[in-house]
Design a protein around this motif. Structure first.
Motif, PDB file in Angstrom:
ATOM      1  N   LEU A 141       2.488  -3.281   5.647  1.00 54.22           N
ATOM      2  CA  LEU A 141       2.280  -1.952   6.223  1.00 54.22           C
ATOM      3  C   LEU A 141       3.543  -1.350   6.829  1.00 54.22           C
ATOM      4  O   LEU A 141       3.658  -0.125   6.919  1.00 54.22           O
ATOM      5  CB  LEU A 141       1.178  -2.000   7.290  1.00 54.22           C
TER       6      LEU A 141
ATOM      7  N   ARG B  10      12.635   5.926   9.140  1.00 56.90           N
ATOM      8  CA  ARG B  10      11.853   7.152   8.896  1.00 56.90           C
ATOM      9  C   ARG B  10      11.908   8.051  10.133  1.00 56.90           C
ATOM     10  O   ARG B  10      12.235   7.579  11.229  1.00 56.90           O
ATOM     11  CB  ARG B  10      10.402   6.782   8.581  1.00 56.90           C
TER      12      ARG B  10
ATOM     13  N   MET C  97      -5.879   0.486  14.991  1.00 52.51           N
ATOM     14  CA  MET C  97      -6.499  -0.403  14.012  1.00 52.51           C
ATOM     15  C   MET C  97      -6.780  -1.780  14.640  1.00 52.51           C
ATOM     16  O   MET C  97      -7.845  -2.356  14.446  1.00 52.51           O
ATOM     17  CB  MET C  97      -5.562  -0.552  12.812  1.00 52.51           C
TER      18      MET C  97
ATOM     19  N   HIS D   4      -1.479   8.876   5.614  1.00 50.98           N
ATOM     20  CA  HIS D   4      -1.599   7.539   6.203  1.00 50.98           C
ATOM     21  C   HIS D   4      -3.018   7.283   6.707  1.00 50.98           C
ATOM     22  O   HIS D   4      -3.521   6.159   6.626  1.00 50.98           O
ATOM     23  CB  HIS D   4      -0.555   7.343   7.315  1.00 50.98           C
TER      24      HIS D   4
ATOM     25  N   ARG E 175      -5.433   4.378   5.504  1.00 48.14           N
ATOM     26  CA  ARG E 175      -6.164   3.473   6.408  1.00 48.14           C
ATOM     27  C   ARG E 175      -7.609   3.307   5.941  1.00 48.14           C
ATOM     28  O   ARG E 175      -8.166   2.204   5.959  1.00 48.14           O
ATOM     29  CB  ARG E 175      -6.108   4.034   7.832  1.00 48.14           C
TER      30      ARG E 175
ATOM     31  N   ALA F 158       0.851  -1.198   0.000  1.00 49.04           N
ATOM     32  CA  ALA F 158       0.000   0.000   0.000  1.00 49.04           C
ATOM     33  C   ALA F 158       0.884   1.243   0.000  1.00 49.04           C
ATOM     34  O   ALA F 158       1.083   1.880   1.022  1.00 49.04           O
ATOM     35  CB  ALA F 158      -0.909  -0.037   1.220  1.00 49.04           C
ATOM     36  N   ASP F 159       1.377   1.604  -1.175  1.00 50.13           N
ATOM     37  CA  ASP F 159       2.411   2.645  -1.261  1.00 50.13           C
ATOM     38  C   ASP F 159       1.832   3.960  -1.796  1.00 50.13           C
ATOM     39  O   ASP F 159       0.852   3.962  -2.534  1.00 50.13           O
ATOM     40  CB  ASP F 159       3.488   2.132  -2.228  1.00 50.13           C
ATOM     41  N   GLY F 160       2.472   5.044  -1.422  1.00 47.72           N
ATOM     42  CA  GLY F 160       2.129   6.344  -2.006  1.00 47.72           C
ATOM     43  C   GLY F 160       1.282   7.235  -1.114  1.00 47.72           C
ATOM     44  O   GLY F 160       0.774   8.259  -1.568  1.00 47.72           O
ATOM     45  N   ASN F 161       1.156   6.874   0.149  1.00 48.28           N
ATOM     46  CA  ASN F 161       0.298   7.659   1.049  1.00 48.28           C
ATOM     47  C   ASN F 161       0.868   9.057   1.307  1.00 48.28           C
ATOM     48  O   ASN F 161       0.142  10.048   1.298  1.00 48.28           O
ATOM     49  CB  ASN F 161       0.111   6.914   2.379  1.00 48.28           C
ATOM     50  N   ARG F 162       2.193   9.130   1.509  1.00 56.50           N
ATOM     51  CA  ARG F 162       2.790  10.453   1.774  1.00 56.50           C
ATOM     52  C   ARG F 162       2.788  11.319   0.523  1.00 56.50           C
ATOM     53  O   ARG F 162       2.543  12.520   0.588  1.00 56.50           O
ATOM     54  CB  ARG F 162       4.236  10.286   2.281  1.00 56.50           C
ATOM     55  N   ARG F 163       3.040  10.686  -0.630  1.00 56.38           N
ATOM     56  CA  ARG F 163       3.024  11.464  -1.876  1.00 56.38           C
ATOM     57  C   ARG F 163       1.612  11.982  -2.162  1.00 56.38           C
ATOM     58  O   ARG F 163       1.424  13.103  -2.624  1.00 56.38           O
ATOM     59  CB  ARG F 163       3.534  10.601  -3.045  1.00 56.38           C
TER      60      ARG F 163
ATOM     61  N   ASN G 211      11.505   0.593   7.403  1.00 57.67           N
ATOM     62  CA  ASN G 211      10.696   1.780   7.749  1.00 57.67           C
ATOM     63  C   ASN G 211      11.059   2.404   9.103  1.00 57.67           C
ATOM     64  O   ASN G 211      10.689   3.543   9.392  1.00 57.67           O
ATOM     65  CB  ASN G 211       9.188   1.453   7.730  1.00 57.67           C
TER      66      ASN G 211
ATOM     67  N   PHE H 158      -2.051   4.915  -2.950  1.00 58.74           N
ATOM     68  CA  PHE H 158      -2.962   3.999  -2.267  1.00 58.74           C
ATOM     69  C   PHE H 158      -4.273   4.648  -1.794  1.00 58.74           C
ATOM     70  O   PHE H 158      -5.338   4.038  -1.909  1.00 58.74           O
ATOM     71  CB  PHE H 158      -2.257   3.273  -1.106  1.00 58.74           C
TER      72      PHE H 158
ATOM     73  N   GLU I  11      -1.318   4.312  15.099  1.00 57.59           N
ATOM     74  CA  GLU I  11      -2.415   3.977  14.173  1.00 57.59           C
ATOM     75  C   GLU I  11      -2.605   2.462  14.072  1.00 57.59           C
ATOM     76  O   GLU I  11      -3.723   1.966  14.049  1.00 57.59           O
ATOM     77  CB  GLU I  11      -2.117   4.544  12.782  1.00 57.59           C
ATOM     78  N   PHE I  12      -1.488   1.740  14.026  1.00 56.86           N
ATOM     79  CA  PHE I  12      -1.593   0.273  13.934  1.00 56.86           C
ATOM     80  C   PHE I  12      -2.301  -0.272  15.183  1.00 56.86           C
ATOM     81  O   PHE I  12      -3.138  -1.167  15.103  1.00 56.86           O
ATOM     82  CB  PHE I  12      -0.213  -0.386  13.790  1.00 56.86           C
TER      83      PHE I  12
ATOM     84  N   LEU J 287       2.604   6.022  13.068  1.00 58.40           N
ATOM     85  CA  LEU J 287       2.168   4.765  12.436  1.00 58.40           C
ATOM     86  C   LEU J 287       1.911   3.688  13.489  1.00 58.40           C
ATOM     87  O   LEU J 287       0.905   2.973  13.431  1.00 58.40           O
ATOM     88  CB  LEU J 287       3.210   4.285  11.417  1.00 58.40           C
TER      89      LEU J 287
HETATM   90  C1  FPP Z   1      -3.370   1.917  10.357  1.00 57.26           C
HETATM   91  C2  FPP Z   1      -2.732   2.404   9.155  1.00 57.26           C
HETATM   92  C3  FPP Z   1      -1.795   3.537   9.306  1.00 57.26           C
HETATM   93  C4  FPP Z   1      -3.051   1.829   8.027  1.00 57.26           C
HETATM   94  C5  FPP Z   1      -2.691   1.883   6.708  1.00 57.26           C
HETATM   95  C6  FPP Z   1      -1.924   3.016   6.179  1.00 57.26           C
HETATM   96  C7  FPP Z   1      -0.946   2.522   5.243  1.00 57.26           C
HETATM   97  C8  FPP Z   1      -1.473   2.078   3.961  1.00 57.26           C
HETATM   98  C9  FPP Z   1       0.329   2.503   5.609  1.00 57.26           C
HETATM   99  C10 FPP Z   1       1.420   2.132   4.729  1.00 57.26           C
HETATM  100  C11 FPP Z   1       2.676   2.448   5.410  1.00 57.26           C
HETATM  101  C12 FPP Z   1       3.833   2.678   4.576  1.00 57.26           C
HETATM  102  C13 FPP Z   1       5.081   2.708   5.348  1.00 57.26           C
HETATM  103  C14 FPP Z   1       3.768   2.848   3.223  1.00 57.26           C
HETATM  104  C15 FPP Z   1       4.873   3.154   2.302  1.00 57.26           C
HETATM  105  O1  FPP Z   1       5.179   4.491   2.047  1.00 57.26           O
HETATM  106  P1  FPP Z   1       4.220   5.733   2.246  1.00 57.26           P
HETATM  107  O2  FPP Z   1       2.900   5.353   1.754  1.00 57.26           O
HETATM  108  O3  FPP Z   1       4.351   6.127   3.671  1.00 57.26           O
HETATM  109  O4  FPP Z   1       4.712   6.979   1.452  1.00 57.26           O
HETATM  110  P2  FPP Z   1       5.325   7.190   0.024  1.00 57.26           P
HETATM  111  O5  FPP Z   1       5.310   5.916  -0.757  1.00 57.26           O
HETATM  112  O6  FPP Z   1       4.492   8.246  -0.619  1.00 57.26           O
HETATM  113  O7  FPP Z   1       6.703   7.673   0.339  1.00 57.26           O
END
Ligand code: FPP
Length: 303
Positions: A128, A136, A151, A99, A103, A81-86, A133, A279, A147-148, A144
């Motif tokens: 996850l 970071r 969850m 993030h 979730r 599940a990548d791309g949350n920060r972007r 990680n 994601f 949050e985990f 995180l």
């Molecule tokens: C409970 C909870 C928090 C649930 C799910 C959230 C979630 C999908 C987390 C993924 C965590 C993670 C380290 C993703 C990878 O990079 P990134 O997505 O942090 O950022 P990037 O790929 O944009 O650099």
């Protein structure tokens, strides 16, 4: 590998199990909550809504699930599940908000996959938190972890879903470890989808720890060198908690095309789908489209 750009859905394949009534889906079933989301079902394992001849309503999602072929359903789906920060950064938001949005997207995927469990999907694994990680920024890691934990306490309430955590949990905060134990214990008898969540997970570490356990059994005379084979090895990997350890399908969102130290043994013959979307934007329709595409792939396992 298919650099999947999610295209328009192809026409639904005809499902021989639901050939006649699949255009009439009832809305009349009282909703209940799954993973915090309302679901139309009563039983422990969610049932797809039954056709009702008096009801002309077409529920797109149920219709599409019915269009999938049970014989070609993956038994195990894995998701990076990548791309949350972007996603957050492009909207001028903070990483935490990304993030949180991830979730929410995860809940949607879990809900859909739980519905698909009636058609043969048994396991869903989310990657996850990797062993890398930890590097970071501390406030992000702390967020995180919190949050985990939340969850584990709040979301893993669904009656039919069994929850397990993959990875070395000993480095996780004690309160999270406790929440994991409770979630695993309370859900272990559940017969719906098996949700596996990878926390402090590394595919290489998984292989190393399995190797050490096997070596020590050989050393202690519990097994012979000749006994070591693939099935014995699988019994020592983190995925030993499931009957279906090898994902049939891996989805990575966020545009990167790598497996990033995830399930290195188990992915040997997995079909890979790389999705450009971040994601938080990954929706039910996307996973349904991937399932349809998966069902059209030919898998020969190298034969
Ligand atoms: C409970 C909870 C928090 C649930 C799910 C959230 C979630 C999908 C987390 C993924 C965590 C993670 C380290 C993703 C990878 O990079 P990134 O997505 O942090 O950022 P990037 O790929 O944009 O650099």
């Amino acid at each position: 590998m298919l650099p999947l750009r999610l295209a328009k859905p192809s026409p639904l394949p005809i499902n021989p199990l639901f050939p006649l009534k699949q255009h009439k889906i009832s809305r009349s079933i009282a909703p209940r909550k799954i993973f915090g989301i309302k679901l139309h079902s009563h039983s422990k394992t969610p049932k797809l809504p039954k056709s009702n001849p008096d009801d002309d309503v077409i529920e797109g999602r149920e219709l599409e699930i019915r269009g999938l072929l049970p014989d070609l359903m993956p038994k195990h789906i894995a998701v990076i599940a990548d791309g949350n920060r972007r996603w957050a950064s492009e909207r001028g938001l903070r990483g935490k908000q990304g993030h949180r949005a991830g979730r929410r997207a995860m809940k949607e995927v879990v809900l859909l996959c739980n519905l698909c469990s009636e058609l043969g999907l048994k396991a869903l694994t989310f990657f996850l938190f990797s062993t890398e990680n930890w590097f970071r920024p501390k406030d992000q890691v702390d967020f995180l972890m919190a949050e985990f934990e939340d969850m584990m306490v709040s979301d893993v309430e669904e009656k039919g879903i069994r929850t397990s955590v993959l990875g070395d949990t000993s480095r996780l905060p004690k309160s999270l470890q406790k929440a994991i134990t409770v979630a695993e214990e309370t859900s272990k008898g559940n017969t719906g989808l098996h949700l596996m969540i990878s926390l402090n997970y590394s595919g290489k570490h998984d292989i190393l720890q399995a190797t050490k356990k096997i070596a020590s059994k050989v050393k202690d005379g519990m097994i012979f060198l000749e006994d070591i084979n693939e099935s014995l090895f699988l019994e020592e990997l983190n995925t030993k908690c499931t009957e279906f350890p090898n994902p049939d399908l891996l989805i990575r969102t966020g545009g990167e095309r790598r497996v990033s130290n995830f399930m290195l043994w188990q992915l040997a013959y997995t079909e890979l789908f790389f999705v450009e979307k971040y994601f938080p934007d990954f929706k039910e329709a996307d996973i349904l489209e991937i399932l349809r595409s998966f069902q059209q792939r030919h898998r020969n396992y190298g034969k």
